[in-house]
Design a protein around this motif. Structure first.
Motif, mmCIF file in Angstrom:
data_model
loop_
_atom_site.group_PDB
_atom_site.id
_atom_site.type_symbol
_atom_site.label_atom_id
_atom_site.label_comp_id
_atom_site.label_asym_id
_atom_site.label_seq_id
_atom_site.Cartn_x
_atom_site.Cartn_y
_atom_site.Cartn_z
ATOM 1 N N ASP A 199 0.835 -1.195 0.000
ATOM 2 C CA ASP A 199 0.000 0.000 0.000
ATOM 3 C C ASP A 199 0.874 1.250 0.000
ATOM 4 O OD1 ASP A 199 0.883 0.332 2.644
ATOM 5 O OD2 ASP A 199 -1.036 -0.201 3.538
ATOM 6 N N GLU A 200 0.256 2.401 0.096
ATOM 7 C CA GLU A 200 0.991 3.667 0.018
ATOM 8 C C GLU A 200 1.965 3.870 1.170
ATOM 9 O OE1 GLU A 200 -3.146 4.478 1.719
ATOM 10 O OE2 GLU A 200 -2.338 3.375 0.029
ATOM 11 N N TYR A 201 1.851 3.053 2.227
ATOM 12 C CA TYR A 201 2.767 3.145 3.370
ATOM 13 C C TYR A 201 3.858 2.074 3.318
ATOM 14 C CZ TYR A 201 -1.204 5.891 4.880
ATOM 15 O OH TYR A 201 -2.216 6.807 4.930
ATOM 16 N N GLY A 202 3.873 1.295 2.232
ATOM 17 C CA GLY A 202 4.869 0.233 2.091
ATOM 18 C C GLY A 202 4.494 -1.047 2.814
ATOM 19 N N ARG A 203 3.288 -1.125 3.339
ATOM 20 C CA ARG A 203 2.810 -2.313 4.050
ATOM 21 C C ARG A 203 2.389 -3.380 3.041
ATOM 22 N NH1 ARG A 203 -2.686 -3.439 7.122
ATOM 23 N NH2 ARG A 203 -3.459 -2.281 5.335
ATOM 24 N N ASP A 204 2.824 -4.614 3.257
ATOM 25 C CA ASP A 204 2.470 -5.726 2.367
ATOM 26 C C ASP A 204 0.987 -6.043 2.543
ATOM 27 O OD1 ASP A 204 2.046 -8.176 1.061
ATOM 28 O OD2 ASP A 204 4.024 -8.929 1.571
ATOM 29 N N VAL A 205 0.215 -5.881 1.458
ATOM 30 C CA VAL A 205 -1.223 -6.140 1.484
ATOM 31 C C VAL A 205 -1.605 -7.224 0.475
ATOM 32 C CG1 VAL A 205 -1.877 -3.862 2.397
ATOM 33 C CG2 VAL A 205 -1.640 -4.196 -0.084
ATOM 34 N N THR A 206 -0.651 -8.067 0.129
ATOM 35 C CA THR A 206 -0.895 -9.116 -0.862
ATOM 36 C C THR A 206 -2.058 -10.012 -0.453
ATOM 37 O OG1 THR A 206 1.468 -9.085 -1.377
ATOM 38 C CG2 THR A 206 0.222 -10.951 -2.205
ATOM 39 N N GLU A 207 -2.202 -10.273 0.851
ATOM 40 C CA GLU A 207 -3.273 -11.159 1.322
ATOM 41 C C GLU A 207 -4.664 -10.589 1.063
ATOM 42 O OE1 GLU A 207 -2.544 -8.315 4.626
ATOM 43 O OE2 GLU A 207 -1.193 -9.512 3.428
ATOM 44 N N MET A 208 -4.755 -9.332 0.683
ATOM 45 C CA MET A 208 -6.046 -8.720 0.369
ATOM 46 C C MET A 208 -6.511 -9.068 -1.041
ATOM 47 S SD MET A 208 -6.639 -7.259 3.126
ATOM 48 C CE MET A 208 -5.733 -6.787 4.573
ATOM 49 N N TYR A 209 -5.669 -9.756 -1.795
ATOM 50 C CA TYR A 209 -5.954 -10.054 -3.196
ATOM 51 C C TYR A 209 -6.015 -11.557 -3.451
ATOM 52 C CZ TYR A 209 -4.937 -5.163 -4.213
ATOM 53 O OH TYR A 209 -4.965 -3.794 -4.236
ATOM 54 N N ALA A 210 -6.890 -11.921 -4.371
ATOM 55 C CA ALA A 210 -6.913 -13.280 -4.906
ATOM 56 C C ALA A 210 -6.124 -13.182 -6.218
ATOM 57 C CB ALA A 210 -8.338 -13.750 -5.168
ATOM 58 N N LEU A 211 -4.903 -13.701 -6.212
ATOM 59 C CA LEU A 211 -4.025 -13.579 -7.383
ATOM 60 C C LEU A 211 -4.390 -14.613 -8.438
ATOM 61 C CD1 LEU A 211 -0.725 -13.007 -5.452
ATOM 62 C CD2 LEU A 211 -1.846 -11.365 -6.913
ATOM 63 N N SER A 212 -4.520 -14.146 -9.654
ATOM 64 C CA SER A 212 -4.791 -15.012 -10.792
ATOM 65 C C SER A 212 -3.663 -14.801 -11.798
ATOM 66 C CB SER A 212 -6.141 -14.637 -11.422
ATOM 67 O OG SER A 212 -6.330 -15.318 -12.643
ATOM 68 N N TYR A 213 -2.906 -15.863 -12.060
ATOM 69 C CA TYR A 213 -1.764 -15.767 -12.973
ATOM 70 C C TYR A 213 -2.135 -16.346 -14.338
ATOM 71 C CZ TYR A 213 1.335 -14.682 -9.029
ATOM 72 O OH TYR A 213 1.950 -14.084 -7.962
ATOM 73 N N ARG A 214 -1.770 -15.631 -15.376
ATOM 74 C CA ARG A 214 -1.901 -16.112 -16.765
ATOM 75 C C ARG A 214 -0.509 -16.029 -17.369
ATOM 76 N NH1 ARG A 214 -7.131 -12.477 -18.203
ATOM 77 N NH2 ARG A 214 -8.598 -13.591 -16.875
ATOM 78 N N PHE A 215 0.209 -17.142 -17.269
ATOM 79 C CA PHE A 215 1.594 -17.154 -17.711
ATOM 80 C C PHE A 215 1.706 -17.454 -19.200
ATOM 81 C CE2 PHE A 215 2.596 -18.599 -13.185
ATOM 82 C CZ PHE A 215 2.897 -17.314 -12.774
ATOM 83 N N GLY A 216 2.528 -16.664 -19.868
ATOM 84 C CA GLY A 216 2.908 -16.953 -21.243
ATOM 85 C C GLY A 216 4.061 -17.946 -21.210
ATOM 86 N N SER A 217 4.869 -17.947 -22.249
ATOM 87 C CA SER A 217 5.997 -18.882 -22.297
ATOM 88 C C SER A 217 7.267 -18.163 -22.712
ATOM 89 C CB SER A 217 5.707 -20.030 -23.269
ATOM 90 O OG SER A 217 5.603 -19.525 -24.589
ATOM 91 N N LEU A 218 8.387 -18.758 -22.334
ATOM 92 C CA LEU A 218 9.704 -18.338 -22.808
ATOM 93 C C LEU A 218 10.199 -19.471 -23.684
ATOM 94 C CD1 LEU A 218 11.362 -17.068 -19.495
ATOM 95 C CD2 LEU A 218 10.347 -15.676 -21.305
ATOM 96 N N ALA A 219 10.674 -19.150 -24.874
ATOM 97 C CA ALA A 219 11.132 -20.200 -25.790
ATOM 98 C C ALA A 219 12.403 -19.752 -26.508
ATOM 99 C CB ALA A 219 10.043 -20.524 -26.817
#
Length: 177
Positions: A104-124
């Motif tokens: 957040d704006e104070y540098g506090r880790d707020v990752t737990e407030m989010y449901a992370l959804s990853y859409r990974f591409g590829s490296l080739a």
């Protein structure tokens, strides 16, 4: 009042009922039952999308630039930090993965407030296309074999610096017409 993700019990701690004269009549005229309810703040969906990145082998690592990684769904004042980005060194293909944390704006880790959804591409990384060819030769018949003394390297990218063709065996020779 809550701002963090979670489920909270909400209840009335004290209730006063007054009549038209302003007198407290809560206990004398009413039987009050206090119920509880819930305040629920659900995780916000944060989508992280990495691109497909490819190249021909050149001896250097392949990875995405952090500016190529799309993060959508951040709340105002929050910043996504991308770390642990995948790197490919050799010929092949892997998932273009990474990790994201949110502050957040104070540098506090707020990752737990989010449901992370990853859409990974590829490296080739693909092989270097090389085309090796023998030259076209012809001569008038003289009873001796006709053979190509040397090959030609015909390629778009060429060999990498420090690489060379150590040997090439050419076994075609023609004597007859």
């Amino acid at each position: 009042q809550q701002t963090d993700v979670g489920e909270y019990t909400m209840s009335i701690l004290n209730l006063v009922i007054r009549n038209e004269l302003g007198e407290d009549v809560t206990a004398t005229e009413f039987v009050v039952e206090f119920g509880t309810s819930k305040l629920i703040i659900q995780s916000r969906t944060l989508t992280v999308t990495t691109p497909d990145v490819s190249k021909t082998y050149d001896g250097t690592p392949l990875s995405s630039a952090t500016t190529d990684i799309l993060v959508s769904g951040l709340a105002d004042g929050h910043v996504a930090n991308v770390t642990d980005m995948a790197t490919l060194m050799e010929i092949g293909e892997i998932e273009n993965s990474c990790l994201v944390t949110v502050v957040d704006e104070y540098g506090r880790d707020v990752t737990e407030m989010y449901a992370l959804s990853y859409r990974f591409g590829s490296l080739a990384i693909s092989e270097i296309p090389l085309h090796v060819q023998t030259p076209r030769l012809d001569k008038e018949y003289d009873g001796t074999p006709l053979k190509a003394p040397k090959y030609e390297l015909v390629t778009e990218d060429g060999l990498l610096e420090g690489h060379y063709i150590a040997s090439a065996v050419m076994n075609t020779e023609v004597t007859d017409v």
